[in-house]
Design a protein around this motif. Structure first.
Motif, short mmCIF file in Angstrom:
data_model
loop_
_atom_site.label_atom_id
_atom_site.label_comp_id
_atom_site.label_asym_id
_atom_site.label_seq_id
_atom_site.Cartn_x
_atom_site.Cartn_y
_atom_site.Cartn_z
N CYS A 1 -0.43 3.11 6.05
CA CYS A 1 -1.84 2.73 6.14
C CYS A 1 -2.60 3.33 4.95
CB CYS A 1 -2.43 3.24 7.46
SG CYS A 1 -4.11 2.66 7.78
N ILE B 1 -3.33 4.54 12.66
CA ILE B 1 -1.97 4.19 13.08
C ILE B 1 -1.70 4.72 14.49
CG2 ILE B 1 0.48 4.45 12.60
CD1 ILE B 1 -0.27 5.01 9.73
N ASP C 1 -6.18 -0.97 3.67
CA ASP C 1 -6.27 -1.63 4.98
C ASP C 1 -7.66 -1.47 5.57
OD1 ASP C 1 -3.40 -2.30 5.29
OD2 ASP C 1 -3.19 -0.12 5.17
N THR D 1 0.53 8.04 4.82
CA THR D 1 -0.81 7.43 4.74
C THR D 1 -1.45 7.85 3.43
OG1 THR D 1 -1.90 9.24 5.93
CG2 THR D 1 -1.15 7.37 7.25
#
Ligand code: ADP
Length: 261
Positions: free
Chosen positions: A59, A257, A75, A3
């Motif tokens: 993400c 997530i 995102d 991430t």
């Protein structure tokens, strides 16, 4: 799982990539912020260091003043207040109070367990007590911002910078220089001025240990020391201080997530 957190501030762009919501595998800072090449360059740098492409990152969450300039890359977007609280909790699990001094604002956050933001106060109306104040003073004194700490540590006399307005304080510094006052003493006076201003804000929120300083200005140990003297308390900081918001953003990306699985 990877991430990425990106923190686009007014003055600097920061980014980190986390592995499995725990380990920082790459980090980058570019010393220009929103509305510049900073966001693009920091993304390029942090992904290059990690050897990852956008599609390898599960993400991406953007925060900071310029977070909405990354709608295509990120995102999610989230407020820097929440991200700072979260990131400070990663660096100091017992944090309760965060004093964040960035390029153009200063905020004090009250933080609960797991880094949840409980309350905050903010100065974003005036340059005094922000990185901008220090940047302006460093320029007048013809020294680098990164040298302020070392120089102030060599100060031997108290010099008070009493103007709270940046423009008037700049004139005060110029007149001290004209009088032949040692730059190192002036710099310590400048640090005390920032600590006095932001310390006042901190007292309004309440000071509970652990008390942690975050943001780029905390890289200047002279300000951290002056803050500790002003508040009469231990003030903790980390070499990763400037990445606090980006770390929080990458942790929130990881939570997104987890929740969607
Ligand atoms: P923002 O998020 O508002 O863009 P940052 O938290 O990144 O701001 O902090 C930027 C400020 O950090 C600059 O104004 C500068 O004064 C200070 N700063 C950056 N690097 C250093 C350093 N090496 N030493 C001291 N101060 C620094």
């Amino acid at each position: 799982m990877y991430t990425m957190g990106i923190d686009i501030g007014s003055t600097a762009s920061k980014s980190v990539i986390l592995k499995d919501g725990k380990e920082i595998i790459s980090k980058a800072v570019i010393n220009v912020g929103a509305g510049t090449s900073g966001p693009g360059r920091v993304i390029e740098e942090v992904t290059k260091q990690a050897g990852l492409k956008r599609e390898d990152i599960d993400c991406v969450l953007a925060t900071g003043y310029g977070r909405n300039s990354l709608l295509e890359w990120a995102d999610y977007q989230m407020s820097e207040l929440s991200c700072h609280a979260k990131g400070a909790n990663y660096l100091f699990p017992n944090v309760k109070t965060v004093i964040d001094i960035g390029g153009q604002d200063a905020k004090v956050l009250k933080v609960g367990p797991k880094g949840v933001l409980i309350n905050f106060v903010m100065n974003d109306k005036c340059a005094a007590g922000t990185g901008r104040f220090l940047d302006v003073m460093a320029k007048v004194l013809e020294v680098k911002v990164s040298d302020l700490q070392t120089l102030s540590a060599e100060s031997t006399k108290d010099v008070s910078i009493s103007s709270t307005c940046t423009v008037f304080a700049e004139s005060e510094v110029i007149s001290q220089l004209a009088k032949g006052t040692d730059k190192r003493d002036i710099i310590r006076g400048i640090h005390r001025s920032v600590a006095g201003r932001v310390g006042g804000l901190a007292k309004r929120v309440g000071l509970e240990d652990d008390l942690v300083m975050t943001g780029g200005v905390a890289l200047n140990g002279g300000v951290v020391l002056a803050m500790s003297e002003e508040l009469g308390k231990e003030v903790k900081t980390s070499p990763l201080t400037q990445y606090t918001g980006a770390i929080g953003a990458a942790l929130f990306a990881y939570q997104k997530i987890q929740r969607s699985e």
